[in-house]
Each structure stands twice: as structure tokens, then as C-alpha cells.
Write a protein that holds these residues in place. Structure first.
Motif, mmCIF file in Angstrom:
data_model
loop_
_atom_site.group_PDB
_atom_site.id
_atom_site.type_symbol
_atom_site.label_atom_id
_atom_site.label_comp_id
_atom_site.label_asym_id
_atom_site.label_seq_id
_atom_site.Cartn_x
_atom_site.Cartn_y
_atom_site.Cartn_z
ATOM 1 N N LEU A 97 4.377 6.568 -0.919
ATOM 2 C CA LEU A 97 4.365 5.736 -2.118
ATOM 3 C C LEU A 97 4.466 6.561 -3.392
ATOM 4 C CD1 LEU A 97 1.472 3.295 -1.117
ATOM 5 C CD2 LEU A 97 3.932 3.029 -0.704
ATOM 6 N N GLY A 132 9.213 3.664 0.524
ATOM 7 C CA GLY A 132 8.089 3.037 -0.149
ATOM 8 C C GLY A 132 8.022 1.543 0.110
ATOM 9 N N GLU A 133 9.179 0.875 0.149
ATOM 10 C CA GLU A 133 9.213 -0.559 0.446
ATOM 11 C C GLU A 133 8.717 -0.825 1.863
ATOM 12 O OE1 GLU A 133 13.015 -1.783 -2.399
ATOM 13 O OE2 GLU A 133 13.333 -1.220 -0.300
ATOM 14 N N GLN A 172 3.233 2.492 -6.927
ATOM 15 C CA GLN A 172 2.944 1.828 -5.657
ATOM 16 C C GLN A 172 1.576 2.243 -5.120
ATOM 17 O OE1 GLN A 172 6.314 3.164 -3.420
ATOM 18 N NE2 GLN A 172 7.750 1.864 -4.526
ATOM 19 N N ARG A 191 4.967 -0.543 2.142
ATOM 20 C CA ARG A 191 4.275 -1.708 1.588
ATOM 21 C C ARG A 191 4.386 -2.909 2.517
ATOM 22 N NH1 ARG A 191 6.980 -2.646 -3.551
ATOM 23 N NH2 ARG A 191 8.369 -0.900 -3.104
#
Length: 251
Positions: free
Chosen positions: A167, A133-134, A171, A137
């Protein structure tokens, strides 16, 4: 504005046509294997196609790679690169050439996007140290830097292939706020999406694909017709209103 006329890609995508206006958010929906990624890759200029794709009154084939990169950004479904970089270095690779002469604006936009996407505390971490997820982004931040209007006066179009897939729900909410902000600056956003309730809430128009055929294109309320969705997705779909807002329920 972008005009797509009789666009086809072999047997993977049969000829289809649509227009996309400045500031418009269009979701491309359909079952797996319906041609969503093929369509997005073609309108990004990264796949041979038949027909015409006209962006800013010029056929896509007539742009050089550098000119195309100035006018559109494309976030594909891709793994992170084999080499390791700091996040800040990775983001710098997406900056438009002209933006490098306006470092104050670059710093402002990077800070704004990093804060919005909750990666401002990760700028000095290696990209291989990030969770899925990081990393997604970070990719979203980078792709927006490429076409952010205050950094790139030629920007027209943002193309996203299933950007919400890695995500979590929190998020994902950040993603849709970011997309709204991009569209509010006059850019067209075209993205594939599997969450039809997000399409119902966030898209201006939708394109429904099935086995390479465009089954519907138009206003979201028209395209997300329960009978049509039930037929295409091979499952029962119902539409209800809860707290004043429409919602789709699936069997």
C-alpha cells in the motif's frame, strides 16, 4: 480472549507465551526472518506447533476447519490466484455461511467496506486487472467480510501478515482506520508490521521477535525501547517528541 502458552514451531519459533484481549490491537515486530509470519500462521491454526493456543476456551487443535474459519480470519502474504474473477464474485466467496440468509446486511457491509477501502468502483473489474495496492485492498475487504460481527456472530480474531506492504501512504491510512473499526467492534487484531512509528501510534501492545525468540511483549511504550530496538535491528534508534507525539528516528 486468546491465551498462547509455550508456543513453539521447531527451531523457527522458540517457546513463547502471551494473552490477547477482545478489542485489542497487537503488533508483531522484528527484523526479517525473526519469526513473525511463523507466529501468525501458527495462531491461525495453519501450522503444526507445540504448546497451547486457546481461543474462546477451546484449544485451536480441537476446532474443525469450518469452526476455525468462523472464529478467525487470516490475511497471509500471498499472490493473487491464477484464475480470474470479478471483484464482487471474489468477495462473495468470503461471506460466512449464515450471512447468505441476510442479503440486506451483506449489501450494507460490502458497501461500507468497499467505500472505506476505495474499491467501490472496482467491484465489476477482474482481479487480474487490479494494481498491487488495489488487489490488497480487495483482499482486506474480503477478509473482513469473513469475520464482520453483524454477519458472523462467532467472530473473535483478525490476523494480518504485513498488510501494509503493497500500500502507498494514503492507502495505508485507510488500512489503519479499518483496523480501528474492527477492534472497536470487540475483535482482537494481531498483525505483523515493519513501520515502527505506526506501531507506536496505532497498537495497544507489541511483541518483539528476534531470531525466533520473543525479546519483549507488553505495552508499546515499553517494547519500543530505543536501546532494545537498536540492539535487535542493528541500527541506531532514537525517540523524540514532535508536536506532542513520540516518534522514532533511525540512523
Amino acid at each position: 480472549m486468546m491465551h498462547v502458552n509455550s508456543l513453539g514451531v521447531g527451531s523457527r519459533l522458540l517457546p513463547l507465551s502471551f494473552n490477547a484481549k477482545s478489542g485489542e490491537i497487537i503488533h508483531v515486530i522484528g527484523p526479517n526472518g525473526s519469526g513473525k509470519s511463523t507466529l501468525l500462521t501458527a495462531i491461525a491454526g495453519m501450522l503444526d506447533y507445540h504448546g497451547d493456543i486457546v481461543l474462546e476456551q477451546t484449544e485451536l487443535r480441537h476446532y474443525s476447519i469450518a469452526q476455525l474459519a468462523e472464529r478467525r480470519a487470516f490475511l497471509s502474504q500471498a499472490d493473487r490466484p491464477a484464475f480470474n474473477l470479478e471483484v464482487a464474485h471474489y468477495l462473495s466467496l468470503s461471506l460466512p455461511q449464515n450471512a447468505k440468509h441476510n442479503l440486506d446486511e451483506v449489501e450494507k457491509v460490502v458497501g461500507e467496506l468497499a467505500t472505506m477501502l476505495l474499491i467501490d468502483d472496482k467491484l465489476h473489474r477482474g482481479i487480474h486487472q487490479l494494481s498491487g495496492g488495489e488487489w490488497q485492498r480487495v483482499r482486506l475487504c474480503a477478509i473482513c467480510l469473513q469475520i464482520w460481527p453483524s454477519l458472523n456472530p462467532y467472530s473473535q480474531l483478525l490476523i494480518l501478515d504485513e498488510p501494509a506492504a503493497p500500500l502507498d501512504i494514503g492507502q495505508e491510512a485507510l488500512l489503519y482506520k479499518l483496523i480501528d473499526k474492527v477492534a472497536a467492534q470487540g475483535l482482537t487484531v494481531i498483525m505483523s508490521n515493519h513501520d515502527l512509528n505506526r506501531t507506536l501510534k496505532h497498537a495497544d501492545r507489541a511483541i518483539l521477535l528476534d531470531k525466533g525468540v520473543m525479546r519483549a511483549c507488553g505495552a508499546v511504550d515499553e517494547v519500543l525501547n530505543p536501546a532494545l530496538l537498536s540492539e535487535v535491528f542493528k541500527t541506531a534508534v532514537e525517540r523524540h517528541v514532535i508536536n506532542g507525539s513520540p516518534i522514532l528516528l533511525f540512523d
